[in-house]
Design a protein around this motif. Sequence first.
Motif, short mmCIF file in Angstrom:
data_model
loop_
_atom_site.label_atom_id
_atom_site.label_comp_id
_atom_site.label_asym_id
_atom_site.label_seq_id
_atom_site.Cartn_x
_atom_site.Cartn_y
_atom_site.Cartn_z
N HIS A 1 0.86 -1.19 0.00
CA HIS A 1 0.00 0.00 0.00
C HIS A 1 0.89 1.24 0.00
CE1 HIS A 1 -2.62 3.16 1.56
NE2 HIS A 1 -3.64 2.42 1.15
N PRO A 2 0.57 2.27 -0.78
CA PRO A 2 1.46 3.44 -0.89
C PRO A 2 1.88 4.04 0.44
CG PRO A 2 -0.28 3.56 -2.53
CD PRO A 2 -0.62 2.40 -1.66
N ASP A 3 0.96 4.17 1.38
CA ASP A 3 1.33 4.74 2.68
C ASP A 3 2.28 3.82 3.43
OD1 ASP A 3 -0.31 6.96 2.25
OD2 ASP A 3 -2.05 5.97 3.15
N ASP B 1 -0.04 -4.23 -3.79
CA ASP B 1 -1.01 -3.37 -3.10
C ASP B 1 -2.25 -4.16 -2.70
OD1 ASP B 1 -2.25 -1.17 -2.06
OD2 ASP B 1 -2.31 -0.02 -3.92
N PRO C 1 2.26 3.09 -5.42
CA PRO C 1 2.63 4.49 -5.68
C PRO C 1 2.61 4.86 -7.16
CG PRO C 1 4.11 3.52 -4.07
CD PRO C 1 3.30 2.39 -4.63
N GLY D 1 1.55 8.06 -1.64
CA GLY D 1 1.74 7.55 -0.29
C GLY D 1 2.50 8.53 0.57
#
Length: 370
Positions: A17-19, A168, A239, A244
Amino acid sequence: MNPGSFIFTSESVSEGHPDKVCDGIADAILDAYLAQDPDSRIACEVLCKQDQVILAGEITSHANVDHDTVVRHTVRDIGYVDPHEPFCATSLSIQEILSQQAPEIAQGITRRSAVSLDQGAGDQGIMFGYATDETPELMPLPILLAHRVAQELATDRHTGTVSWLRPDAKTQVSVRYEGHTPVEVTDVLVSTQHQAEISQDQVRAYVTEQVLPRVLGTWFHHGIRVIVNPTGSFVQGGPSADCGVTGRKIIVDTYGGASRHGGGAFSGKDPSKVDRSGAYFCRYLARQVVQAGLAKKAEVQVAYAIGMAHPVSVKIDTFGTGDERAVTNLVAQYDFRPGAIIEQLGLKRPLYRQTTNYGHFGKAGLPWET
């Protein structure tokens, strides 16, 4: 006190996940500095978008760390290695906007002497720790299961068991409670990135027939409402598609919303930052309360002022499930000064990369989980 019957939901996200990519880079940089200089002061923020990684914040250390190598290694480990995608470990453009820690903060958190534990807090703030006896890990069941589903997707991807999975993913688990007791998983939502040629039916079959029976164990039953990739397709992700930033998954990192949160993020911060060390210590103490049988669930809150060693306040809540006086007496025996917390839990070690994904709590081997 019995809250009756209700359904509670928590979510998790994968390391792709981008974050979480940003959190992973920040914690990898932190570990790299601590491995060389345990007294490093790190406050590293990261932003990822398309082929760009931006490092920002404050770093004061005697260590010599190659940020470029750390970033690319972390991204490669996560699984972003497709040269046809903008976000790829080998082709990233890395920008640094870094300075040293502000002198006013530095002087406020420096120990008074080599043997003193009166190190001031790195910032003001409030932190919470929580534990419940509803699982052996002393974690709320919804967030524990959401983490397990997300981690299983990553395991199948990394091992090559399912070749079409991509990094992701997000998961969500809903649990029905009777009073304080979880009795049934009612809903599971899985959104996972996949290769373009894979159909919705293939993804759904994999989740419902393989992942959930394997991961949920005794909580699995055929009456669970399962939702898989509800938009119908999840090909563009990570991303390359979304931005993110560090510190945007604080509820995923903690208790899935089952407990209050002070608002401070963890990743990229050395233990002088009480957002991190204070929250870890509160979890440690909440575990002691529940393990001692003094309550079925416990929440510990601490508050600090920047530069001051002793907390402004400490509060314990057992939600009517325990002996408040005995719990207060137990917690009163512990030293909440940041220097004492760092020493007791051994927080100057490079152990933070292993906390980044699938929750900072409920994992065996972490010092606040012992």
